[in-house]
Design a protein around this motif. Structure first.
Motif, mmCIF file in Angstrom:
data_model
loop_
_atom_site.group_PDB
_atom_site.id
_atom_site.type_symbol
_atom_site.label_atom_id
_atom_site.label_comp_id
_atom_site.label_asym_id
_atom_site.label_seq_id
_atom_site.Cartn_x
_atom_site.Cartn_y
_atom_site.Cartn_z
ATOM 1 N N MET A 1 51.249 42.945 25.345
ATOM 2 C CA MET A 1 50.309 44.058 25.487
ATOM 3 C C MET A 1 50.462 44.666 26.877
ATOM 4 O O MET A 1 50.226 43.993 27.869
ATOM 5 C CB MET A 1 48.891 43.483 25.317
ATOM 6 N N GLY A 2 50.868 45.885 26.971
ATOM 7 C CA GLY A 2 51.001 46.519 28.283
ATOM 8 C C GLY A 2 49.675 47.136 28.685
ATOM 9 O O GLY A 2 49.246 48.108 28.098
ATOM 10 N N THR A 3 49.023 46.537 29.659
ATOM 11 C CA THR A 3 47.732 47.088 30.060
ATOM 12 C C THR A 3 47.947 48.158 31.124
ATOM 13 O O THR A 3 48.914 48.118 31.871
ATOM 14 C CB THR A 3 46.797 46.004 30.610
ATOM 15 N N THR A 4 47.040 49.102 31.159
ATOM 16 C CA THR A 4 47.183 50.207 32.099
ATOM 17 C C THR A 4 46.217 50.067 33.261
ATOM 18 O O THR A 4 46.368 50.704 34.278
ATOM 19 C CB THR A 4 46.887 51.535 31.381
ATOM 20 N N MET A 5 45.204 49.209 33.085
ATOM 21 C CA MET A 5 44.186 49.091 34.116
ATOM 22 C C MET A 5 44.484 47.909 35.036
ATOM 23 O O MET A 5 45.163 46.977 34.654
ATOM 24 C CB MET A 5 42.808 48.942 33.462
ATOM 25 N N ARG A 6 43.940 47.991 36.260
ATOM 26 C CA ARG A 6 44.104 46.887 37.221
ATOM 27 C C ARG A 6 42.806 46.108 37.326
ATOM 28 O O ARG A 6 41.745 46.697 37.484
ATOM 29 C CB ARG A 6 44.480 47.430 38.608
ATOM 30 N N TYR A 7 42.927 44.804 37.259
ATOM 31 C CA TYR A 7 41.765 43.918 37.262
ATOM 32 C C TYR A 7 41.789 43.010 38.482
ATOM 33 O O TYR A 7 42.852 42.557 38.901
ATOM 34 C CB TYR A 7 41.781 43.036 36.005
ATOM 35 N N ALA A 8 40.594 42.714 39.010
ATOM 36 C CA ALA A 8 40.464 41.726 40.084
ATOM 37 C C ALA A 8 39.420 40.711 39.652
ATOM 38 O O ALA A 8 38.350 41.080 39.170
ATOM 39 C CB ALA A 8 40.042 42.386 41.388
ATOM 40 N N MET A 9 39.745 39.432 39.797
ATOM 41 C CA MET A 9 38.817 38.339 39.503
ATOM 42 C C MET A 9 38.357 37.776 40.847
ATOM 43 O O MET A 9 39.207 37.441 41.688
ATOM 44 C CB MET A 9 39.525 37.239 38.702
ATOM 45 N N VAL A 10 37.043 37.681 41.063
ATOM 46 C CA VAL A 10 36.547 37.305 42.388
ATOM 47 C C VAL A 10 35.474 36.220 42.304
ATOM 48 O O VAL A 10 34.501 36.358 41.563
ATOM 49 C CB VAL A 10 35.955 38.529 43.135
ATOM 50 N N CYS A 11 35.672 35.132 43.065
ATOM 51 C CA CYS A 11 34.628 34.112 43.229
ATOM 52 C C CYS A 11 34.497 33.864 44.730
ATOM 53 O O CYS A 11 34.905 34.702 45.526
ATOM 54 C CB CYS A 11 34.931 32.837 42.432
ATOM 55 N N SER A 12 33.949 32.737 45.147
ATOM 56 C CA SER A 12 33.753 32.629 46.595
ATOM 57 C C SER A 12 34.970 32.080 47.344
ATOM 58 O O SER A 12 35.267 32.521 48.440
ATOM 59 C CB SER A 12 32.476 31.867 46.929
ATOM 60 N N SER A 13 35.708 31.139 46.737
ATOM 61 C CA SER A 13 36.839 30.542 47.468
ATOM 62 C C SER A 13 38.216 30.860 46.889
ATOM 63 O O SER A 13 39.222 30.405 47.422
ATOM 64 C CB SER A 13 36.678 29.016 47.539
ATOM 65 N N ASN A 14 38.280 31.620 45.784
ATOM 66 C CA ASN A 14 39.558 31.947 45.146
ATOM 67 C C ASN A 14 40.328 30.674 44.781
ATOM 68 O O ASN A 14 41.515 30.554 45.016
ATOM 69 C CB ASN A 14 40.402 32.855 46.051
ATOM 70 N N GLN A 15 39.584 29.711 44.222
ATOM 71 C CA GLN A 15 40.179 28.425 43.856
ATOM 72 C C GLN A 15 40.006 28.106 42.382
ATOM 73 O O GLN A 15 40.964 27.778 41.707
ATOM 74 C CB GLN A 15 39.508 27.289 44.661
ATOM 75 N N ASN A 16 38.763 28.184 41.910
ATOM 76 C CA ASN A 16 38.470 27.652 40.592
ATOM 77 C C ASN A 16 38.210 28.761 39.569
ATOM 78 O O ASN A 16 39.061 29.069 38.746
ATOM 79 C CB ASN A 16 37.273 26.687 40.690
ATOM 80 N N ARG A 17 37.045 29.418 39.673
ATOM 81 C CA ARG A 17 36.668 30.378 38.636
ATOM 82 C C ARG A 17 37.582 31.598 38.609
ATOM 83 O O ARG A 17 38.083 31.980 37.551
ATOM 84 C CB ARG A 17 35.207 30.798 38.847
ATOM 85 N N SER A 18 37.822 32.210 39.773
ATOM 86 C CA SER A 18 38.680 33.412 39.788
ATOM 87 C C SER A 18 40.117 33.063 39.420
ATOM 88 O O SER A 18 40.809 33.840 38.770
ATOM 89 C CB SER A 18 38.633 34.106 41.155
ATOM 90 N N MET A 19 40.580 31.876 39.819
ATOM 91 C CA MET A 19 41.970 31.496 39.539
ATOM 92 C C MET A 19 42.174 31.097 38.081
ATOM 93 O O MET A 19 43.226 31.356 37.497
ATOM 94 C CB MET A 19 42.412 30.363 40.464
ATOM 95 N N GLU A 20 41.187 30.469 37.480
ATOM 96 C CA GLU A 20 41.267 30.131 36.045
ATOM 97 C C GLU A 20 41.391 31.427 35.244
ATOM 98 O O GLU A 20 42.227 31.556 34.346
ATOM 99 C CB GLU A 20 40.019 29.341 35.636
ATOM 100 N N ALA A 21 40.554 32.422 35.591
ATOM 101 C CA ALA A 21 40.587 33.715 34.896
ATOM 102 C C ALA A 21 41.892 34.456 35.211
ATOM 103 O O ALA A 21 42.512 35.052 34.324
ATOM 104 C CB ALA A 21 39.377 34.559 35.301
ATOM 105 N N HIS A 22 42.325 34.414 36.479
ATOM 106 C CA HIS A 22 43.578 35.062 36.883
ATOM 107 C C HIS A 22 44.742 34.503 36.063
ATOM 108 O O HIS A 22 45.555 35.252 35.502
ATOM 109 C CB HIS A 22 43.799 34.832 38.381
ATOM 110 N N ALA A 23 44.823 33.174 35.979
ATOM 111 C CA ALA A 23 45.924 32.522 35.258
ATOM 112 C C ALA A 23 45.929 32.938 33.786
ATOM 113 O O ALA A 23 46.976 33.287 33.228
ATOM 114 C CB ALA A 23 45.807 30.998 35.387
ATOM 115 N N LEU A 24 44.750 32.945 33.165
ATOM 116 C CA LEU A 24 44.656 33.286 31.736
ATOM 117 C C LEU A 24 45.000 34.753 31.490
ATOM 118 O O LEU A 24 45.794 35.075 30.597
ATOM 119 C CB LEU A 24 43.253 32.967 31.212
ATOM 120 N N LEU A 25 44.439 35.652 32.284
ATOM 121 C CA LEU A 25 44.717 37.078 32.087
ATOM 122 C C LEU A 25 46.184 37.397 32.360
ATOM 123 O O LEU A 25 46.777 38.221 31.672
ATOM 124 C CB LEU A 25 43.808 37.943 32.975
ATOM 125 N N LYS A 26 46.746 36.732 33.361
ATOM 126 C CA LYS A 26 48.161 36.953 33.686
ATOM 127 C C LYS A 26 49.046 36.560 32.496
ATOM 128 O O LYS A 26 49.971 37.280 32.120
ATOM 129 C CB LYS A 26 48.525 36.139 34.938
#
Length: 195
Positions: A1-26
């Protein structure tokens, strides 16, 4: 799926929640980045009073190797070593949201904690206006543990897929949020900001 929008996932330390979501979306083909908003990167230590504290920009591999040297059993048992291993497969080091202006504009910024949501909005409002474009900032409250982060990442993916499939997210966002909240039994906070 070629997405056209840019997404940012943000938590407090960029370790757990944002990175879990980053890995899955990537993995799903999204154009996604991730950040933390804290002053430092904090990881659990031997006790609540002794967290492991790092500067943003410290490579995940460095943290992984250091903690593995300190106490391999503890950091394997509490999930920190596997988490860092996953993180270093996604990107080199945690990045701080407030220092990311050079990364360009995002269409959707998803936060996982109300305090982080507020920080992102405040930061965007304080940036020098270069171009006026709308950005959706949305908060999905997720507890900072490994199980919740995995659940939160799946919910974030669902939400991003809904936003992505809308013809015009600005027009559809209220309906998308209402449907998501009804289906998932979770409240979302959201706002549209400009930068």
């Amino acid at each position: 799926m070629g997405t056209t929008m840019r997404y940012a996932m943000v938590c407090s330390s960029n370790q757990n929640r944002s990175m879990e979501a980053h890995a899955l979306l990537k993995r799903q083909g999204f154009d996604v980045s991730s950040y933390g908003t804290g002053a430092h990167v904090k990881l659990p230590g031997p006790s609540l009073r002794e967290p492991n504290v790092y500067d943003f920009g410290t490579p995940y591999k460095f943290m992984h190797d250091e903690l593995r040297r300190k106490d391999p059993d503890l950091y394997k048992r509490n999930g920190i070593l596997p988490m860092l291993k996953r993180n270093l497969g996604v990107k080199n080091a945690p990045q701080r949201w407030q220092d990311n202006a050079a990364d360009g504009c995002f269409d959707v910024v998803m936060t996982f904690e109300e305090k982080v949501f507020d920080t992102v909005i405040e930061d965007l409002n304080n940036r020098e206006q270069k171009m006026i474009r709308s950005v959706l900032i949305i908060n999905l409250e997720v507890k900072d543990n490994h199980e919740e982060a995995a659940t939160g990442a799946k919910l974030a993916l669902d939400l991003c897929q809904d936003i992505e499939s809308a013809d015009c997210w600005e027009d559809a966002i209220d309906d998308i949020v209402v449907a998501f909240e009804r289906q998932q039994k979770r409240k979302l906070l959201y706002t549209i900001s400009f930068y």
